[in-house]
Design a protein around this motif. Structure first.
Motif, PDB file in Angstrom:
ATOM      1  N   VAL A  24       0.839  -1.201   0.000  1.00 51.79           N
ATOM      2  CA  VAL A  24       0.000   0.000   0.000  1.00 51.79           C
ATOM      3  C   VAL A  24       0.875   1.252   0.000  1.00 51.79           C
ATOM      4  N   ILE A  25       1.882   1.270   0.855  1.00 52.98           N
ATOM      5  CA  ILE A  25       2.762   2.440   0.926  1.00 52.98           C
ATOM      6  C   ILE A  25       3.512   2.639  -0.384  1.00 52.98           C
ATOM      7  N   GLU A  26       3.944   1.542  -0.990  1.00 51.35           N
ATOM      8  CA  GLU A  26       4.627   1.654  -2.279  1.00 51.35           C
ATOM      9  C   GLU A  26       3.707   2.250  -3.342  1.00 51.35           C
ATOM     10  N   ARG A  27       2.449   1.832  -3.352  1.00 52.39           N
ATOM     11  CA  ARG A  27       1.498   2.382  -4.323  1.00 52.39           C
ATOM     12  C   ARG A  27       1.206   3.851  -4.059  1.00 52.39           C
ATOM     13  N   LEU A  28       1.306   4.266  -2.800  1.00 50.76           N
ATOM     14  CA  LEU A  28       1.051   5.665  -2.471  1.00 50.76           C
ATOM     15  C   LEU A  28       2.209   6.576  -2.881  1.00 50.76           C
ATOM     16  N   VAL A  29       3.434   6.109  -2.759  1.00 54.77           N
ATOM     17  CA  VAL A  29       4.580   6.972  -3.065  1.00 54.77           C
ATOM     18  C   VAL A  29       5.061   6.849  -4.512  1.00 54.77           C
ATOM     19  N   ALA A  30       4.714   5.771  -5.195  1.00 56.52           N
ATOM     20  CA  ALA A  30       5.197   5.551  -6.565  1.00 56.52           C
ATOM     21  C   ALA A  30       4.876   6.708  -7.516  1.00 56.52           C
ATOM     22  N   PRO A  31       3.656   7.271  -7.507  1.00 55.24           N
ATOM     23  CA  PRO A  31       3.390   8.381  -8.440  1.00 55.24           C
ATOM     24  C   PRO A  31       4.285   9.601  -8.209  1.00 55.24           C
ATOM     25  N   ALA A  32       4.654   9.858  -6.967  1.00 54.37           N
ATOM     26  CA  ALA A  32       5.520  10.999  -6.687  1.00 54.37           C
ATOM     27  C   ALA A  32       6.978  10.707  -7.047  1.00 54.37           C
ATOM     28  N   LEU A  33       7.370   9.441  -6.973  1.00 56.33           N
ATOM     29  CA  LEU A  33       8.760   9.074  -7.271  1.00 56.33           C
ATOM     30  C   LEU A  33       9.027   8.889  -8.763  1.00 56.33           C
ATOM     31  N   MET A  34       7.982   8.543  -9.538  1.00 57.29           N
ATOM     32  CA  MET A  34       8.173   8.255 -10.963  1.00 57.29           C
ATOM     33  C   MET A  34       8.866   9.369 -11.746  1.00 57.29           C
ATOM     34  N   PRO A  35       8.419  10.632 -11.621  1.00 56.05           N
ATOM     35  CA  PRO A  35       9.098  11.680 -12.403  1.00 56.05           C
ATOM     36  C   PRO A  35      10.570  11.832 -12.028  1.00 56.05           C
ATOM     37  N   ILE A  36      10.888  11.637 -10.766  1.00 57.12           N
ATOM     38  CA  ILE A  36      12.285  11.753 -10.326  1.00 57.12           C
ATOM     39  C   ILE A  36      13.099  10.589 -10.876  1.00 57.12           C
ATOM     40  N   ARG A  37      12.516   9.407 -10.869  1.00 50.11           N
ATOM     41  CA  ARG A  37      13.226   8.227 -11.369  1.00 50.11           C
ATOM     42  C   ARG A  37      13.500   8.314 -12.864  1.00 50.11           C
ATOM     43  N   ARG A  38      12.651   9.048 -13.592  1.00 47.83           N
ATOM     44  CA  ARG A  38      12.898   9.222 -15.021  1.00 47.83           C
ATOM     45  C   ARG A  38      14.144  10.066 -15.273  1.00 47.83           C
ATOM     46  N   VAL A  39      14.418  10.994 -14.360  1.00 51.93           N
ATOM     47  CA  VAL A  39      15.546  11.909 -14.517  1.00 51.93           C
ATOM     48  C   VAL A  39      16.804  11.389 -13.825  1.00 51.93           C
ATOM     49  N   LEU A  40      16.639  10.783 -12.665  1.00 54.46           N
ATOM     50  CA  LEU A  40      17.769  10.353 -11.844  1.00 54.46           C
ATOM     51  C   LEU A  40      17.946   8.835 -11.940  1.00 54.46           C
ATOM     52  N   PRO A  41      19.012   8.391 -12.566  1.00 53.90           N
ATOM     53  CA  PRO A  41      19.222   6.944 -12.680  1.00 53.90           C
ATOM     54  C   PRO A  41      19.696   6.351 -11.348  1.00 53.90           C
ATOM     55  N   LEU A  42      19.671   5.036 -11.282  1.00 53.26           N
ATOM     56  CA  LEU A  42      20.232   4.360 -10.115  1.00 53.26           C
ATOM     57  C   LEU A  42      21.724   4.677 -10.050  1.00 53.26           C
ATOM     58  N   ILE A  43      22.212   4.920  -8.865  1.00 52.84           N
ATOM     59  CA  ILE A  43      23.639   5.220  -8.695  1.00 52.84           C
ATOM     60  C   ILE A  43      24.237   4.080  -7.885  1.00 52.84           C
ATOM     61  N   GLY A  44      25.039   3.276  -8.551  1.00 55.35           N
ATOM     62  CA  GLY A  44      25.628   2.117  -7.886  1.00 55.35           C
ATOM     63  C   GLY A  44      24.576   1.128  -7.409  1.00 55.35           C
ATOM     64  N   GLY A  45      23.454   1.062  -8.119  1.00 57.82           N
ATOM     65  CA  GLY A  45      22.372   0.161  -7.736  1.00 57.82           C
ATOM     66  C   GLY A  45      21.466   0.707  -6.645  1.00 57.82           C
ATOM     67  N   ILE A  46      21.701   1.931  -6.234  1.00 55.91           N
ATOM     68  CA  ILE A  46      20.914   2.550  -5.160  1.00 55.91           C
ATOM     69  C   ILE A  46      19.953   3.576  -5.770  1.00 55.91           C
ATOM     70  N   ASP A  47      18.703   3.512  -5.356  1.00 53.76           N
ATOM     71  CA  ASP A  47      17.676   4.440  -5.805  1.00 53.76           C
ATOM     72  C   ASP A  47      17.657   5.641  -4.862  1.00 53.76           C
ATOM     73  N   LEU A  48      18.098   6.785  -5.360  1.00 53.44           N
ATOM     74  CA  LEU A  48      18.135   7.995  -4.544  1.00 53.44           C
ATOM     75  C   LEU A  48      16.885   8.863  -4.711  1.00 53.44           C
TER      76      LEU A  48
END
Length: 187
Positions: free
Chosen positions: A137-161
Motif C-alpha cells: 500500500v505504501i509503495e502504491r502511495l509513493v510511486a506516483p511521486a517518485l516516478m518523475p524523479i526516477r525518469r531523470v535520476l538513474p540508479l547510482i551504484g544500484g541505489i535508488d536515490l
C-alpha cells in the motif's frame, strides 16, 4: 502555559483526523482497496477515523471524477475548526480573515508532512525488504511521486536515490509554503 498545552493537543488530534481524511482522498484516487475484505489494515483505520465526518459530507459535496472532495472538505473543516478555536482562545483579537488562510496553509503543510512520513516509511521498508500488505500500500502511495524523479535520476551504484530527492523537494516546498503563508497574512 495552558494555551500551549491545549494548542499541542488540538494540533495532534486535528493532524491525525485531517491527515486520515487526506490519506482517504489519496488512497481512493489511487484506487487502493480499502475495505475490510481487502486485507488493507490502513484502509480500515482510515475509515474508522473519518467515516463520521466524510460520509455526511458526501450527501452535499459531490466527487470530482476520482477525487473524493468530501474527504478534502472534511480535512479543511478540521483545520478551520482548529484555527478558529485557537483564535478564540487567544482572545479573538486581530483579523478573523486570517483563520481560513491559516487553515488552507495548515492543510498544505499537513499534506507535505504526510508525504514526508510516507517516503520515510517507504525507504525504511525498502531496506528491510518487508513484503506485506502494508508495504504494498505504501509503495502504491509513493510511486506516483517518485516516478518523475526516477525518469531523470538513474540508479547510482544500484541505489535508488529518488526518495532522498523527493524528501529534499518536500522540505523546499515546506520552506516556500512558510514564506507564502507569512506574505499572505501580511497582505
Amino acid at each position: 502555559m495552558l494555551y500551549q498545552i491545549f494548542s499541542l493537543l488540538l494540533e495532534v488530534a486535528v493532524s491525525v483526523l485531517a491527515g486520515a481524511c487526506l490519506l482517504r482522498l489519496y488512497m481512493q484516487h489511487q484506487r487502493i482497496p480499502m475495505s475490510a475484505r481487502s486485507g488493507n489494515p490502513l484502509g480500515r483505520f482510515v475509515f474508522a477515523l473519518t467515516d463520521w465526518l466524510v460520509l455526511p459530507l458526501r450527501r452535499v459535496v459531490p466527487s470530482l471524477g476520482r477525487w473524493d472532495t468530501a474527504s478534502l472538505v472534511a480535512a479543511y473543516l478540521l483545520e478551520l475548526g482548529q484555527f478558529a478555536l485557537l483564535w478564540l482562545m487567544a482572545g479573538a483579537g486581530g483579523g478573523l480573515f486570517a483563520v481560513p488562510i491559516l487553515a488552507a496553509f495548515g492543510l498544505l503543510r499537513l499534506f507535505i508532512s504526510g508525504m514526508t512520513g510516507l517516503i520515510i516509511v517507504y525507504a525504511i521498508l525498502s531496506w528491510v525488504q518487508a513484503r506485506s500488505v502494508m508495504s504494498d500500500v505504501i509503495e502504491r502511495l509513493v510511486a506516483p511521486a517518485l516516478m518523475p524523479i526516477r525518469r531523470v535520476l538513474p540508479l547510482i551504484g544500484g541505489i535508488d536515490l529518488s526518495p532522498l530527492v523527493l524528501l529534499l523537494l518536500l522540505q523546499i516546498a515546506s520552506i516556500v509554503l512558510g514564506n507564502l503563508q507569512g506574505m499572505a497574512l501580511l497582505a
